[in-house]
Design a protein around this motif. Structure first.
Motif, PDB file in Angstrom:
ATOM      1  N   ALA A  44      21.590 111.904 -26.992  1.00 57.70           N
ATOM      2  CA  ALA A  44      22.883 111.703 -26.331  1.00 57.70           C
ATOM      3  C   ALA A  44      23.047 112.631 -25.137  1.00 57.70           C
ATOM      4  O   ALA A  44      23.607 112.240 -24.107  1.00 57.70           O
ATOM      5  CB  ALA A  44      24.018 111.929 -27.330  1.00 57.70           C
ATOM      6  N   VAL A  45      22.549 113.861 -25.261  1.00 55.53           N
ATOM      7  CA  VAL A  45      22.604 114.802 -24.138  1.00 55.53           C
ATOM      8  C   VAL A  45      21.849 114.243 -22.945  1.00 55.53           C
ATOM      9  O   VAL A  45      22.338 114.246 -21.808  1.00 55.53           O
ATOM     10  CB  VAL A  45      22.017 116.172 -24.546  1.00 55.53           C
ATOM     11  CG1 VAL A  45      21.907 117.087 -23.323  1.00 55.53           C
ATOM     12  CG2 VAL A  45      22.864 116.827 -25.622  1.00 55.53           C
ATOM     13  N   LEU A  46      20.650 113.733 -23.195  1.00 56.51           N
ATOM     14  CA  LEU A  46      19.819 113.194 -22.122  1.00 56.51           C
ATOM     15  C   LEU A  46      20.426 111.925 -21.535  1.00 56.51           C
ATOM     16  O   LEU A  46      20.403 111.713 -20.319  1.00 56.51           O
ATOM     17  CB  LEU A  46      18.412 112.908 -22.650  1.00 56.51           C
ATOM     18  CG  LEU A  46      17.645 114.109 -23.195  1.00 56.51           C
ATOM     19  CD1 LEU A  46      16.324 113.659 -23.821  1.00 56.51           C
ATOM     20  CD2 LEU A  46      17.386 115.136 -22.098  1.00 56.51           C
ATOM     21  N   ALA A  47      20.968 111.063 -22.395  1.00 60.78           N
ATOM     22  CA  ALA A  47      21.554 109.801 -21.940  1.00 60.78           C
ATOM     23  C   ALA A  47      22.756 110.035 -21.031  1.00 60.78           C
ATOM     24  O   ALA A  47      23.037 109.233 -20.131  1.00 60.78           O
ATOM     25  CB  ALA A  47      21.964 108.955 -23.139  1.00 60.78           C
ATOM     26  N   ASN A  48      23.439 111.149 -21.244  1.00 64.35           N
ATOM     27  CA  ASN A  48      24.599 111.497 -20.416  1.00 64.35           C
ATOM     28  C   ASN A  48      24.216 112.298 -19.182  1.00 64.35           C
ATOM     29  O   ASN A  48      25.092 112.828 -18.482  1.00 64.35           O
ATOM     30  CB  ASN A  48      25.610 112.281 -21.247  1.00 64.35           C
ATOM     31  CG  ASN A  48      26.303 111.420 -22.296  1.00 64.35           C
ATOM     32  OD1 ASN A  48      26.554 110.243 -22.065  1.00 64.35           O
ATOM     33  ND2 ASN A  48      26.593 112.013 -23.443  1.00 64.35           N
ATOM     34  N   GLY A  49      22.919 112.400 -18.924  1.00 67.03           N
ATOM     35  CA  GLY A  49      22.449 113.099 -17.739  1.00 67.03           C
ATOM     36  C   GLY A  49      22.296 114.594 -17.913  1.00 67.03           C
ATOM     37  O   GLY A  49      22.097 115.327 -16.938  1.00 67.03           O
ATOM     38  N   GLY A  50      22.391 115.068 -19.149  1.00 65.68           N
ATOM     39  CA  GLY A  50      22.284 116.498 -19.415  1.00 65.68           C
ATOM     40  C   GLY A  50      20.857 117.005 -19.304  1.00 65.68           C
ATOM     41  O   GLY A  50      19.900 116.233 -19.321  1.00 65.68           O
ATOM     42  N   PRO A  51      20.701 118.330 -19.197  1.00 66.23           N
ATOM     43  CA  PRO A  51      19.379 118.930 -19.034  1.00 66.23           C
ATOM     44  C   PRO A  51      18.579 118.967 -20.338  1.00 66.23           C
ATOM     45  O   PRO A  51      19.144 119.007 -21.438  1.00 66.23           O
ATOM     46  CB  PRO A  51      19.692 120.346 -18.546  1.00 66.23           C
ATOM     47  CG  PRO A  51      21.045 120.640 -19.108  1.00 66.23           C
ATOM     48  CD  PRO A  51      21.787 119.329 -19.080  1.00 66.23           C
ATOM     49  N   ALA A  52      17.267 118.983 -20.193  1.00 72.28           N
ATOM     50  CA  ALA A  52      16.374 119.026 -21.342  1.00 72.28           C
ATOM     51  C   ALA A  52      16.638 120.260 -22.207  1.00 72.28           C
ATOM     52  O   ALA A  52      16.541 120.199 -23.434  1.00 72.28           O
ATOM     53  CB  ALA A  52      14.916 119.010 -20.882  1.00 72.28           C
ATOM     54  N   LEU A  53      16.985 121.378 -21.569  1.00 74.95           N
ATOM     55  CA  LEU A  53      17.284 122.595 -22.333  1.00 74.95           C
ATOM     56  C   LEU A  53      18.427 122.377 -23.307  1.00 74.95           C
ATOM     57  O   LEU A  53      18.374 122.813 -24.459  1.00 74.95           O
ATOM     58  CB  LEU A  53      17.619 123.749 -21.390  1.00 74.95           C
ATOM     59  CG  LEU A  53      16.465 124.610 -20.890  1.00 74.95           C
ATOM     60  CD1 LEU A  53      16.964 125.585 -19.830  1.00 74.95           C
ATOM     61  CD2 LEU A  53      15.805 125.363 -22.042  1.00 74.95           C
ATOM     62  N   ASP A  54      19.477 121.726 -22.854  1.00 69.67           N
ATOM     63  CA  ASP A  54      20.615 121.440 -23.738  1.00 69.67           C
ATOM     64  C   ASP A  54      20.199 120.502 -24.867  1.00 69.67           C
ATOM     65  O   ASP A  54      20.623 120.663 -26.014  1.00 69.67           O
ATOM     66  CB  ASP A  54      21.764 120.811 -22.957  1.00 69.67           C
ATOM     67  CG  ASP A  54      22.491 121.794 -22.054  1.00 69.67           C
ATOM     68  OD1 ASP A  54      22.178 123.001 -22.125  1.00 69.67           O
ATOM     69  OD2 ASP A  54      23.354 121.353 -21.274  1.00 69.67           O
ATOM     70  N   ALA A  55      19.378 119.526 -24.530  1.00 72.40           N
ATOM     71  CA  ALA A  55      18.964 118.530 -25.518  1.00 72.40           C
ATOM     72  C   ALA A  55      18.160 119.162 -26.648  1.00 72.40           C
ATOM     73  O   ALA A  55      18.415 118.903 -27.833  1.00 72.40           O
ATOM     74  CB  ALA A  55      18.147 117.428 -24.848  1.00 72.40           C
ATOM     75  N   VAL A  56      17.192 120.009 -26.303  1.00 72.99           N
ATOM     76  CA  VAL A  56      16.374 120.615 -27.359  1.00 72.99           C
ATOM     77  C   VAL A  56      17.178 121.629 -28.159  1.00 72.99           C
ATOM     78  O   VAL A  56      17.013 121.747 -29.379  1.00 72.99           O
ATOM     79  CB  VAL A  56      15.079 121.249 -26.794  1.00 72.99           C
ATOM     80  CG1 VAL A  56      14.195 120.173 -26.166  1.00 72.99           C
ATOM     81  CG2 VAL A  56      15.368 122.362 -25.799  1.00 72.99           C
ATOM     82  N   GLU A  57      18.056 122.355 -27.491  1.00 71.10           N
ATOM     83  CA  GLU A  57      18.882 123.317 -28.224  1.00 71.10           C
ATOM     84  C   GLU A  57      19.787 122.615 -29.225  1.00 71.10           C
ATOM     85  O   GLU A  57      19.890 123.018 -30.392  1.00 71.10           O
ATOM     86  CB  GLU A  57      19.730 124.155 -27.271  1.00 71.10           C
ATOM     87  CG  GLU A  57      20.616 125.161 -28.008  1.00 71.10           C
ATOM     88  CD  GLU A  57      21.602 125.897 -27.109  1.00 71.10           C
ATOM     89  OE1 GLU A  57      22.294 126.800 -27.616  1.00 71.10           O
ATOM     90  OE2 GLU A  57      21.694 125.561 -25.910  1.00 71.10           O
ATOM     91  N   GLN A  58      20.450 121.552 -28.791  1.00 67.99           N
ATOM     92  CA  GLN A  58      21.377 120.847 -29.677  1.00 67.99           C
ATOM     93  C   GLN A  58      20.654 120.143 -30.814  1.00 67.99           C
ATOM     94  O   GLN A  58      21.158 120.113 -31.957  1.00 67.99           O
ATOM     95  CB  GLN A  58      22.213 119.845 -28.869  1.00 67.99           C
ATOM     96  CG  GLN A  58      23.177 120.492 -27.891  1.00 67.99           C
ATOM     97  CD  GLN A  58      24.127 121.474 -28.559  1.00 67.99           C
ATOM     98  OE1 GLN A  58      24.687 121.196 -29.625  1.00 67.99           O
ATOM     99  NE2 GLN A  58      24.313 122.639 -27.944  1.00 67.99           N
ATOM    100  N   ALA A  59      19.485 119.595 -30.542  1.00 69.49           N
ATOM    101  CA  ALA A  59      18.708 118.943 -31.601  1.00 69.49           C
ATOM    102  C   ALA A  59      18.277 119.960 -32.651  1.00 69.49           C
ATOM    103  O   ALA A  59      18.381 119.709 -33.864  1.00 69.49           O
ATOM    104  CB  ALA A  59      17.494 118.238 -31.009  1.00 69.49           C
ATOM    105  N   VAL A  60      17.804 121.116 -32.204  1.00 71.84           N
ATOM    106  CA  VAL A  60      17.363 122.147 -33.135  1.00 71.84           C
ATOM    107  C   VAL A  60      18.551 122.732 -33.901  1.00 71.84           C
ATOM    108  O   VAL A  60      18.455 123.012 -35.100  1.00 71.84           O
ATOM    109  CB  VAL A  60      16.574 123.248 -32.400  1.00 71.84           C
ATOM    110  CG1 VAL A  60      16.348 124.455 -33.309  1.00 71.84           C
ATOM    111  CG2 VAL A  60      15.239 122.698 -31.920  1.00 71.84           C
ATOM    112  N   ARG A  61      19.681 122.914 -33.231  1.00 70.90           N
ATOM    113  CA  ARG A  61      20.886 123.385 -33.926  1.00 70.90           C
ATOM    114  C   ARG A  61      21.248 122.443 -35.081  1.00 70.90           C
ATOM    115  O   ARG A  61      21.648 122.885 -36.163  1.00 70.90           O
ATOM    116  CB  ARG A  61      22.054 123.495 -32.955  1.00 70.90           C
ATOM    117  CG  ARG A  61      22.020 124.724 -32.065  1.00 70.90           C
ATOM    118  CD  ARG A  61      23.143 124.663 -31.028  1.00 70.90           C
ATOM    119  NE  ARG A  61      24.456 124.637 -31.644  1.00 70.90           N
ATOM    120  CZ  ARG A  61      25.264 125.697 -31.767  1.00 70.90           C
ATOM    121  NH1 ARG A  61      24.874 126.879 -31.309  1.00 70.90           N
ATOM    122  NH2 ARG A  61      26.443 125.589 -32.316  1.00 70.90           N
TER     123      ARG A  61
END
Length: 306
Positions: free
Chosen positions: A39-56
């Motif tokens: 969802a982070v990536l689909a909304n145009g968010g950065p890869a850093l946010d995506a991996v952090e949120q997935a791991v969280r």
């Protein structure tokens, strides 16, 4: 094309090891983490946010050996490790041997962004967390009967156990890799380490280049398995180097390192990797690995067994 992949540990995993109900629960947990990062990536968010949120998401699920579900050390404590790396800047942050931090991966990112360091450990890392108001939890938050019984069994056997060995079917190290819409790569990994680990043991998870690595020119990698072997083989960086120096594809590099080089020295485990074109590889030399991936068009999979 954006892409994300996650893992929840590798090891001796067969259909006879878990019930259909357990398998369903594990798959749902993997799917939840995958959807969170996607969802982070689909909304145009950065890869850093995506991996952090997935791991969280995985750290907050007691099924996995990271964060809330971390195993016990020989001292009866939870000593957690985590790391994160940005493929665009090659900046990285990591923490080792920390306790009571709700989301170790977020503390690792704070080390990367708010300090001049890469790796902080133990009490110092915890003081750094306190300075920056990182959420903490009491010991009870990390306690589960399952993990406690694992510790007692390991102590009675006088052994140190991988969480995902046949005698311990709980999940091991967690991680995520991603490529965002801007073409940037990132990787993150988090773990509670080994059951009954002693002497302040630290595995590959917080070691940049061993358990975690990201470089926009090649790939992003997050590893899982017996950390000592991944450190000795410098697994994550080796895959990037094979692509950069020898021109190997992501698949060729991953297959060589995991199935040949790592296995030749006795290393068991696997990894997830994504390259700058959005290709995904999820190789392992064990019987199974808790894994999932999804790209922008919607292709992907959630899998457990070999």
């Amino acid at each position: 094309m954006f892409t994300i992949a996650i893992h929840g540990g590798s090891g001796t995993i067969t259909r006879s090891d878990i019930t259909p109900e357990q398998e369903k629960t594990y798959r749902q947990a993997l799917e939840q983490a995958l959807v969170t990062g996607h969802a982070v990536l689909a909304n145009g968010g950065p890869a850093l946010d995506a991996v952090e949120q997935a791991v969280r998401s995985l750290e907050e699920n007691e099924l996995f050996n990271a964060g809330k579900g971390s195993v016990f050390s020989a001292a009866g404590k939870h000593e957690m490790d985590a790391s994160i790396m940005c493929g665009h800047t090659l900046k990285a942050g990591a923490v080792a041997g920390i306790s009571n931090i709700r989301n170790p991966v977020s503390l690792a990112r704070l080390v990367m962004e708010q300090s001049e360091n890469v790796l902080l450990m133990g009490r110092g890392a915890e003081e750094f967390a306190q300075l920056h108001n990182i959420p903490v939890e009491p010991d009870d938050y990390f306690y589960t009967d399952f993990r406690y019984h694992q510790l007692k069994e390991a102590q009675q056997a006088n052994k140190v156990w991988l969480d995902h060995s046949r005698t311990n079917t709980g999940k091991g190290t967690v991680g995520a890799v991603a490529l965002d819409q801007a073409g940037n790569l990132a990787a993150a990994t988090s773990t509670g380490g080994l059951t009954n680990k002693m002497y302040g043991r630290v595995g590959d998870t917080p070691i940049i280049g061993a358990g975690t690595y990201a470089n926009n020119q090649t790939c992003a990698v997050s590893c899982t398995g017996y950390g000592e072997f991944f450190i000795r083989a410098v697994v994550a960086y080796d895959i990037s180097c094979l692509m950069s120096y020898k021109g190997l594809s992501l698949k060729e590099a991953c297959d060589y390192v995991v199935r040949d080089k790592l296995k030749s020295i006795g290393g068991e485990g696997g990894l997830i990797a994504v390259d700058r074109a959005g290709n995904v590889e999820l190789p392992f030399n064990s019987e199974g690995m808790y894994r999932a991936w999804r790209n922008q068009p919607g292709a992907g999979d959630v899998a457990i067994f070999g």
